[in-house]
Motif scaffolding. Structure first.
Motif: not given
Lengths: 112, 113
Positions: B93-101
């Motif tokens: 699983c993954s989440v978006k952190t900040g504007i990029y990345g």
């Protein structure tokens, strides 16, 4: 469908050598990200490049984003055994639906 | 950046059974992503999970095989249903952190026998 072609898929080199990994696409991405993945772990973000022509340096690693934002490269200078791992490039698409599209990955082995 | 706890880290399952993988994030996030990484290969996006709406599946993945829940802004589950040996993979699983990345969980290594 957006695709990212990453090469080479495998690289086995001696400590101290230089190497370059390439990531190419016919599509434009809003950003291009490089990850490194160790066995048993998820990918860890190394760097994000956003602007065409952008160059970023992380110690012995140099990342470049193509002028047209369709390709990127990762250059490692004087590779060390600790650099061994799976390197993944990933393009982020935009247009109201952000998602990452990964290249095939480059499995790097640096031998002492 | 966010910290993701993913469980189980690995499992060996009988064919025909189902396994539910949990993903807990230490902060509220709008979108959570589920990936599959087949042995020796790169990551393929399965689906995007938004809280309060049905997950959006990528081509080649269907809800009946990979049902996803997203009950709140910090938690999601992915179920691999009616498993076969071809489902043996690492699921992340993954989440978006900040504007990029993006931040990834450490993955669930699934072996179907």
């Amino acid at each position: 469908t957006q695709l990212l072609e990453q090469s080479p898929q495998f690289l086995s080199i001696q400590e101290g050598e230089n190497l370059t990994v390439y990531c190419n696409s016919s599509s434009v991405f809003s950003s291009l990200q490089w990850y490194r993945q160790e066995p048993g772990e998820g990918p860890v973000l190394l760097v994000t490049v956003v602007t065409g022509g952008e160059v970023k340096k992380l110690k012995r690693l140099t990342f470049q984003f193509g002028d047209a934002r369709k390709d990127s490269s990762l250059h490692i200078t004087a590779a060390q055994p600790g650099d061994t791992g799976l390197y993944l490039c990933a393009g982020e698409s935009s247009g109201g639906y952000n998602k990452l599209i990964f290249g095939a990955g480059t499995r790097l082995a640096v031998h002492p | 950046s966010a910290v993701i706890s993913q469980k189980p880290s690995r499992d060996i399952c009988q064919r025909g059974t189902s396994l539910t993988i949990q993903c807990q994030v230490d902060s509220q996030v709008t979108m959570m992503f589920w990936y599959r990484q087949q042995p020796g290969q790169s990551l393929t996006l399965i689906a995007t999970a938004n809280q309060g709406s049905e997950a959006t599946y990528e081509s080649g993945f269907v809800i009946d095989k990979f049902p996803i829940s997203r009950p709140n802004l910090t938690f999601s589950t992915l179920t691999v249903s009616n498993m076969s040996p071809e489902d043996s993979s690492i699921y992340l699983c993954s989440v978006k952190t900040g504007i990029y990345g993006y931040t990834f969980g450490s993955g669930t290594r699934l072996t179907v026998v």
